[in-house]
Scaffold this active site. Structure first.
Site, PDB file in Angstrom:
ATOM      1  N   HIS A 167       7.267  -4.869  -9.249  1.00 49.36           N
ATOM      2  CA  HIS A 167       7.008  -3.837  -8.240  1.00 49.36           C
ATOM      3  C   HIS A 167       7.211  -4.405  -6.833  1.00 49.36           C
ATOM      4  O   HIS A 167       6.524  -4.031  -5.881  1.00 49.36           O
ATOM      5  CB  HIS A 167       5.571  -3.313  -8.399  1.00 49.36           C
ATOM      6  CG  HIS A 167       5.425  -1.828  -8.189  1.00 49.36           C
ATOM      7  ND1 HIS A 167       5.342  -0.933  -9.216  1.00 49.36           N
ATOM      8  CD2 HIS A 167       5.333  -1.082  -7.062  1.00 49.36           C
ATOM      9  CE1 HIS A 167       5.196   0.290  -8.737  1.00 49.36           C
ATOM     10  NE2 HIS A 167       5.200   0.223  -7.427  1.00 49.36           N
ATOM     11  N   SER A 180      11.116   8.955  -6.424  1.00 53.88           N
ATOM     12  CA  SER A 180       9.774   8.579  -6.886  1.00 53.88           C
ATOM     13  C   SER A 180       8.952   9.820  -7.238  1.00 53.88           C
ATOM     14  O   SER A 180       9.162  10.894  -6.674  1.00 53.88           O
ATOM     15  CB  SER A 180       9.076   7.807  -5.767  1.00 53.88           C
ATOM     16  OG  SER A 180       7.692   7.860  -5.899  1.00 53.88           O
TER      17      SER A 180
HETATM   18  C1  LIG Z   1       7.115   1.401   0.015  1.00 53.47           C
HETATM   19  C2  LIG Z   1       7.351   1.259  -1.454  1.00 53.47           C
HETATM   20  C3  LIG Z   1       6.975   2.294  -2.308  1.00 53.47           C
HETATM   21  C4  LIG Z   1       7.196   2.185  -3.680  1.00 53.47           C
HETATM   22  N1  LIG Z   1       6.886   3.241  -4.503  1.00 53.47           N
HETATM   23  C5  LIG Z   1       7.187   3.164  -5.817  1.00 53.47           C
HETATM   24  C6  LIG Z   1       6.977   4.284  -6.658  1.00 53.47           C
HETATM   25  O1  LIG Z   1       6.546   5.359  -6.219  1.00 53.47           O
HETATM   26  N2  LIG Z   1       7.279   4.146  -7.978  1.00 53.47           N
HETATM   27  C7  LIG Z   1       7.776   2.975  -8.502  1.00 53.47           C
HETATM   28  O2  LIG Z   1       8.040   2.904  -9.703  1.00 53.47           O
HETATM   29  N3  LIG Z   1       7.998   1.907  -7.716  1.00 53.47           N
HETATM   30  C8  LIG Z   1       7.727   1.978  -6.399  1.00 53.47           C
HETATM   31  N4  LIG Z   1       7.987   0.899  -5.596  1.00 53.47           N
HETATM   32  C9  LIG Z   1       8.575  -0.322  -6.175  1.00 53.47           C
HETATM   33  C10 LIG Z   1      10.098  -0.267  -6.114  1.00 53.47           C
HETATM   34  O3  LIG Z   1      10.634   0.737  -6.944  1.00 53.47           O
HETATM   35  C11 LIG Z   1      10.745  -1.586  -6.552  1.00 53.47           C
HETATM   36  O4  LIG Z   1      10.246  -1.961  -7.829  1.00 53.47           O
HETATM   37  C12 LIG Z   1      10.507  -2.727  -5.571  1.00 53.47           C
HETATM   38  O5  LIG Z   1      10.534  -2.279  -4.234  1.00 53.47           O
HETATM   39  C13 LIG Z   1      11.579  -3.786  -5.786  1.00 53.47           C
HETATM   40  O6  LIG Z   1      11.388  -4.896  -4.982  1.00 53.47           O
HETATM   41  P1  LIG Z   1      12.111  -5.091  -3.564  1.00 53.47           P
HETATM   42  O7  LIG Z   1      11.381  -4.198  -2.618  1.00 53.47           O
HETATM   43  O8  LIG Z   1      11.930  -6.543  -3.275  1.00 53.47           O
HETATM   44  O9  LIG Z   1      13.562  -4.696  -3.715  1.00 53.47           O
HETATM   45  C14 LIG Z   1       7.782   0.991  -4.218  1.00 53.47           C
HETATM   46  C15 LIG Z   1       8.159  -0.043  -3.353  1.00 53.47           C
HETATM   47  C16 LIG Z   1       7.962   0.084  -1.992  1.00 53.47           C
HETATM   48  C17 LIG Z   1       8.412  -1.043  -1.091  1.00 53.47           C
END
Ligand SMILES: Cc1cc2nc3c(=O)[nH]c(=O)nc-3n(C[C@H](O)[C@H](O)[C@H](O)COP(=O)(O)O)c2cc1C
Length: 386
Positions: A281, A111
């Site tokens: 997301h 990230s």
């Molecule tokens: C704690 C956390 C932090 C995240 N930070 C980012 C990030 O910095 N950039 C981003 O594109 N997505 C971020 N995401 C989204 C994830 O990349 C992803 O799209 C999402 O977790 C997918 O869904 P799932 O958790 O049900 O697998 C984050 C998700 C979580 C849970």
């Protein structure tokens, strides 16, 4: 405590273990969605609603889960997605995620908001890493990060476009989990009730030179995660012109993450991207968002085969992966499934999460009469309502 993940049988068990080990504020930060958690719950329900139609009397004794994604053969069609500040779940948690992914034969996505330098992750993954970025209002800051990644040798860049403003995560504010972190009385009690985490994570950082910093922000912006408010890199002014600008700058694989419609997917193809991640997301941004798996078929129909189609948000079982591939995805990304493993048991916990998902994919393929993901298509999906 470190080995409790051995007694976990599924991702849900890892989540329970992570909840026990982590302070409430930290656990909620990874576990919850936004506002009323409607999108989060719907992501899971959408997968549950999809039913599979098995074929029987097929020889499935030799199965192969491998999948080529952007020309690289992976052990299974799964990528660990970008999740900011995973280092607060486990000491050097981002490295743990990266190493577990590499051992399992799948890519890890770093990230923008990581606290581990790109170079360290590149070494740990032997180059099998992707990098995700948002765009700062002053684009030159983001270009500097991207240029650094290119110089290191990273070959896959992911631009996240679904966070034009900071989402309304009221629970974070309630838990005192804000930017910058403030140690409120409530948070202090929360942390003191989790001495294992306090000593094993925060204690080790303090002993080791201090609270982690954003390691890849441009010069002058690599503040401590507990420091002054950081100007996060999600400008509200991002448009397709930015995708064009990145396309010109980035000679390798370019992915846009966070699209949710066939029209946007078609536009992405016109603007020359190599891949798309259908994503809400993980339900963390727009609480009224539909589930990406529900828009997958129309998006696949709108795209040519040139564009690699990934989907995330709600994958908790290997059968979810089979469903996503059957509906047209080339591969899936996981966020929380890997983080629950990390929160439960560090690198071994992430490995356990990946192993569970892999076993479940394998078992699902066998039970639906398919030997590989190449044999998985829409004929596997039962008519809606069945
Ligand atoms: C704690 C956390 C932090 C995240 N930070 C980012 C990030 O910095 N950039 C981003 O594109 N997505 C971020 N995401 C989204 C994830 O990349 C992803 O799209 C999402 O977790 C997918 O869904 P799932 O958790 O049900 O697998 C984050 C998700 C979580 C849970």
């Amino acid at each position: 405590m470190a080995n409790t993940h051995r007694h976990a049988y599924n991702i849900h068990d890892l989540r329970t273990l992570a909840r026990r080990r982590l302070p409430r504020g930290v656990f909620d930060f990874i576990d919850r969605g936004t506002e009323d958690d409607v999108a989060l719950a719907n992501n899971l329900d959408s997968y549950r609603r999809i039913k599979l139609r098995p074929s029987q009397l097929v020889d499935v004794s030799k199965r192969d889960l491998r999948r080529a994604v952007f020309g690289n053969t992976q052990s299974m069609p799964l990528i660990i997605g970008p999740t900011g500040i995973a280092d607060i779940l486990w000491y050097q948690g981002e490295l743990a995620l990266a190493m577990a992914a590499t051992r399992a034969g799948v890519p890890f996505t770093l990230s923008t908001s990581a606290t581990t330098p790109i170079e360290a992750i590149f070494d740990a993954t032997q180059g099998a890493m992707w990098i995700q970025t948002y765009l700062w209002e002053e684009r030159r800051h983001s270009y500097a990060v991207i240029e650094r990644a290119r110089a290191v040798g990273v070959k896959t860049l992911m631009l996240t476009v679904d966070t034009a403003v900071m989402p309304n995560r009221e629970f974070n504010a309630r838990n005192g989990f804000v930017n910058p972190f403030r140690l409120t009385p409530r948070m202090t009690c929360d942390v003191l009730r989790h001495p294992g985490w306090l000593a094993g994570v925060m204690g080790r950082y303090l002993f080791d030179g201090g609270i982690p910093r954003y390691a890849n922000y441009p010069q002058g912006m690599n503040a401590r995660i507990t420091g002054a408010p950081v100007r996060l890199a999600n400008a509200a002014s991002v448009t397709w012109a930015d995708v064009d600008a990145l396309r010109e700058r980035w000679p390798h694989t370019l992915i846009v993450k966070g699209l949710m419609s066939a029209a946007d997917a078609e536009a992405a193809e016109r603007h020359g991207v190599d891949g798309i991640v259908l994503s809400n997301h993980g339900g963390r941004n727009l609480d009224s968002a539909m589930a990406p798996i529900d828009v997958l078929p129309e998006v696949r129909a709108a795209l040519s085969k040139r564009v690699t189609l990934l989907v995330d948000s709600g994958i908790r079982r290997g059968s979810d992966v089979v469903k996503a591939i059957a509906l047209g995805a080339d591969a899936v990304m996981v966020g929380k499934a890997a983080l629950y493993g990390l929160g439960a048991g560090g690198e071994a916990g992430v490995s356990r999460a990946l192993e569970m998902l892999r076993d479940e994919m394998d078992r699902t393929l066998a039970l639906v009469g398919r030997c590989s993901f190449n044999e998985v298509d829409a004929t596997l999906i039962a008519r809606p309502g069945l």
